[in-house]
Design a protein around this motif. Structure first.
Motif, PDB file in Angstrom:
ATOM      1  N   VAL A 273       0.824  -1.213   0.000  1.00  0.00           N
ATOM      2  CA  VAL A 273       0.000   0.000   0.000  1.00  0.00           C
ATOM      3  C   VAL A 273       0.860   1.267   0.000  1.00  0.00           C
ATOM      4  O   VAL A 273       0.348   2.364  -0.239  1.00  0.00           O
ATOM      5  CB  VAL A 273      -0.983   0.015   1.193  1.00  0.00           C
ATOM      6  N   PHE A 274       2.154   1.142   0.312  1.00  0.00           N
ATOM      7  CA  PHE A 274       3.126   2.224   0.179  1.00  0.00           C
ATOM      8  C   PHE A 274       4.206   1.779  -0.802  1.00  0.00           C
ATOM      9  O   PHE A 274       4.265   0.601  -1.184  1.00  0.00           O
ATOM     10  CB  PHE A 274       3.791   2.535   1.529  1.00  0.00           C
ATOM     11  N   SER A 275       5.060   2.711  -1.202  1.00  0.00           N
ATOM     12  CA  SER A 275       6.219   2.321  -2.009  1.00  0.00           C
ATOM     13  C   SER A 275       7.114   1.419  -1.165  1.00  0.00           C
ATOM     14  O   SER A 275       7.098   1.474   0.069  1.00  0.00           O
ATOM     15  CB  SER A 275       6.987   3.558  -2.476  1.00  0.00           C
ATOM     16  N   ASN A 276       7.915   0.572  -1.822  1.00  0.00           N
ATOM     17  CA  ASN A 276       8.663  -0.457  -1.091  1.00  0.00           C
ATOM     18  C   ASN A 276       9.815   0.090  -0.244  1.00  0.00           C
ATOM     19  O   ASN A 276      10.498  -0.682   0.434  1.00  0.00           O
ATOM     20  CB  ASN A 276       9.166  -1.539  -2.043  1.00  0.00           C
ATOM     21  N   SER A 277      10.016   1.395  -0.241  1.00  0.00           N
ATOM     22  CA  SER A 277      11.055   1.988   0.614  1.00  0.00           C
ATOM     23  C   SER A 277      10.506   2.440   1.956  1.00  0.00           C
ATOM     24  O   SER A 277      11.266   2.904   2.826  1.00  0.00           O
ATOM     25  CB  SER A 277      11.695   3.189  -0.096  1.00  0.00           C
ATOM     26  N   GLY A 402      -5.568  14.908  -3.546  1.00  0.00           N
ATOM     27  CA  GLY A 402      -5.091  13.631  -4.065  1.00  0.00           C
ATOM     28  C   GLY A 402      -5.886  12.511  -3.440  1.00  0.00           C
ATOM     29  O   GLY A 402      -6.923  12.738  -2.805  1.00  0.00           O
ATOM     30  N   ASN A 403      -5.418  11.291  -3.606  1.00  0.00           N
ATOM     31  CA  ASN A 403      -6.036  10.124  -2.981  1.00  0.00           C
ATOM     32  C   ASN A 403      -4.931   9.302  -2.331  1.00  0.00           C
ATOM     33  O   ASN A 403      -3.885   9.061  -2.944  1.00  0.00           O
ATOM     34  CB  ASN A 403      -6.803   9.284  -4.006  1.00  0.00           C
ATOM     35  N   PHE A 404      -5.158   8.900  -1.079  1.00  0.00           N
ATOM     36  CA  PHE A 404      -4.125   8.196  -0.338  1.00  0.00           C
ATOM     37  C   PHE A 404      -3.625   6.944  -1.054  1.00  0.00           C
ATOM     38  O   PHE A 404      -2.463   6.559  -0.903  1.00  0.00           O
ATOM     39  CB  PHE A 404      -4.630   7.813   1.054  1.00  0.00           C
ATOM     40  N   LYS A 405      -4.480   6.312  -1.832  1.00  0.00           N
ATOM     41  CA  LYS A 405      -4.062   5.096  -2.532  1.00  0.00           C
ATOM     42  C   LYS A 405      -2.898   5.371  -3.468  1.00  0.00           C
ATOM     43  O   LYS A 405      -1.990   4.539  -3.604  1.00  0.00           O
ATOM     44  CB  LYS A 405      -5.247   4.502  -3.319  1.00  0.00           C
ATOM     45  N   GLU A 406      -2.915   6.530  -4.122  1.00  0.00           N
ATOM     46  CA  GLU A 406      -1.807   6.918  -4.991  1.00  0.00           C
ATOM     47  C   GLU A 406      -0.725   7.664  -4.207  1.00  0.00           C
ATOM     48  O   GLU A 406       0.477   7.460  -4.420  1.00  0.00           O
ATOM     49  CB  GLU A 406      -2.306   7.818  -6.131  1.00  0.00           C
TER      50      GLU A 406
END
Length: 438
Positions: A273-277, A402-406
């Motif tokens: 759900v977040f970027s892998n960092s 924005g949207n939290f998903k993005e």
């Protein structure tokens, strides 16, 4: 002086005995005492001085799967007897709920870890006044300042939690906080900003001169803002604003929201759900941490949780009732997160500013435009234009959306994490957000 553990324990035991006598099959009792003293100044003049003393017993009684609660600040014996008898009688009339129960016995905390949450020092009122006098004097050394509001607050608290399963746990805590709100004026108008400090130990809070300087600098830099047009642009969020995204995140992963189906992160366990960092950690055992606790408000042991592991959602914040609905065990988060933070990134603040030729540095948001069902986010904002790594003129009267998903998947974090609050974030950049201006 706050009530000692023995007094609270005696009142708690009395409540448990009465609940059993009147027919409760289970019972939970929280007896708490807190004393808060607050002094506030306005424009170098004493504005208000308050002291509040709260002593409360909160009782929850169960009869099988029936449950009801009651609370009172009158802890005299006769009142407690009447109170608990009424609570038990109300419980008998309450509909059954299959998920009502005390926590599983194997989850109760047995730890005696000292988290150093209580400072014996007592800051008398004249000392608070001296602090605020020095603070305001420093602020008014800046000629553009026309108004200030400042405050100093001291809180001492103690509580004991007991239940019919035999659990008993107590904790005393202290907090000292100071705040400074500054209004400055230029030919083109006025601007306002603030700074504050909040710690468990008196000696850890910022000095008046430091607090004044931070508040002044933030305010003066905002003078003479310009308007900008609408565009899609990278946004860099000041740490004070970035930590707010963690607040939205925890709301979305609370077991109550998940069990009701009112979260955009429902059914997302073990998904990215977040970027892998990105890693997000909730750590309850930080010494002198503002959110530290050994156990939650149900007595369940609170251990460190990695909520996001390399972008993947690993845990919800689970209490007993909603955990049973979801077929999950409580993880000691009745009441929410503890010391929550983004693990720091690998780029310095300056490197983050230089990641793009043009960005906006957001230092203030206005409104509560967060929809945790859909993930939509829209707030008013103010900040600064960033060009080629340099912070330029201030801007205001913009809306960011924005949207939290993005948004969560487009986060880059700096390495400037500090533990100033119960929820903490380093400076954050989110790529490609929509800004609406003039």
């Amino acid at each position: 002086m706050i009530k000692d553990k023995k007094y609270l324990e005696n009142k708690g035991s009395q409540c448990l005995d009465l609940a059993k006598k009147f027919g409760a099959t289970d019972c939970e009792v929280l007896v708490s005492n807190s004393i808060e003293e607050t002094v506030s100044f306005r424009n170098k003049i004493l504005d208000e001085s308050n002291r509040s003393d709260s002593l409360v017993a909160s009782i929850t009684t169960f009869i099988g799967k029936k449950k009801s609660s009651i609370a009172s600040s009158n802890l005299l014996d006769e009142n407690l007897k009447t109170l608990i008898e009424r609570c038990v009688e109300t419980t008998k009339l309450t509909p059954e709920d299959e998920y009502n129960s005390l926590p599983d016995k194997d989850l109760y905390s047995k730890s005696n870890l000292n988290l150093e949450l209580y400072d014996e020092q007592n800051y008398e009122n004249d000392k608070k006044i001296d602090y605020l006098k020095e603070l305001d004097e420093k602020v008014f050394e800046e000629k553009k300042v026309i108004n200030t509001e400042s405050g100093f607050s001291q809180n001492k608290s103690n509580f004991i939690l007991m239940n019919s399963d035999g659990f008993q746990g107590s904790q005393n805590a202290s907090s000292f906080s100071a705040s400074c709100v500054v209004v400055a004026k230029s030919q083109d108008g006025m601007e306002r900003d603030y700074e504050y400090t909040n710690k468990c130990y008196l000696n850890d809070i910022k000095k008046p001169s430091e607090l004044a300087k931070l508040a002044i600098d933030r305010t003066i830099k905002k003078l003479n803002p310009k308007k900008i047009g609408s565009e899609k642009i990278n946004l860099i969020f000041d740490k004070r604003i970035a930590k707010g995204f963690l607040g939205a995140f925890t709301g979305a992963i609370s077991s109550s929201a998940i069990s009701r189906g009112t979260s955009f992160l429902k059914d997302k366990i073990d998904q990215e759900v977040f970027s892998n960092s990105i890693n997000i950690i909730d750590k309850p055992d930080i010494k002198r941490g503002l959110g530290s606790q050994i156990f939650d408000r149900e007595g369940v042991q609170s251990n460190e949780l990695k909520l996001i592991d390399n972008g993947v959602l690993k845990n919800y914040l689970v209490d007993t009732y909603n955990g049973k609905k979801l077929n999950l065990k409580s993880n000691g988060r009745a009441g929410g997160s503890t010391n929550l933070y983004f693990e720091k990134g690998k780029k310095s603040f300056d490197e983050l500013l230089n990641l793009t030729s043009r960005a906006l540095y957001i230092t203030e948001t206005i409104g509560h435009g967060t929809n945790l069902i859909t993930g939509d986010y829209s707030v008013g904002a103010a900040g600064y234009i960033v060009e080629n790594g340099e912070i330029k003129e201030p801007v205001n009267e913009i809306t960011i959306a924005g949207n939290f998903k993005e948004m969560f998947k487009n986060i880059t974090l700096a390495d400037d994490l500090e533990f100033d609050y119960a929820t903490n974030s380093p400076t954050m950049m989110i790529e490609g957000m929509v800004v609406a201006g003039k």
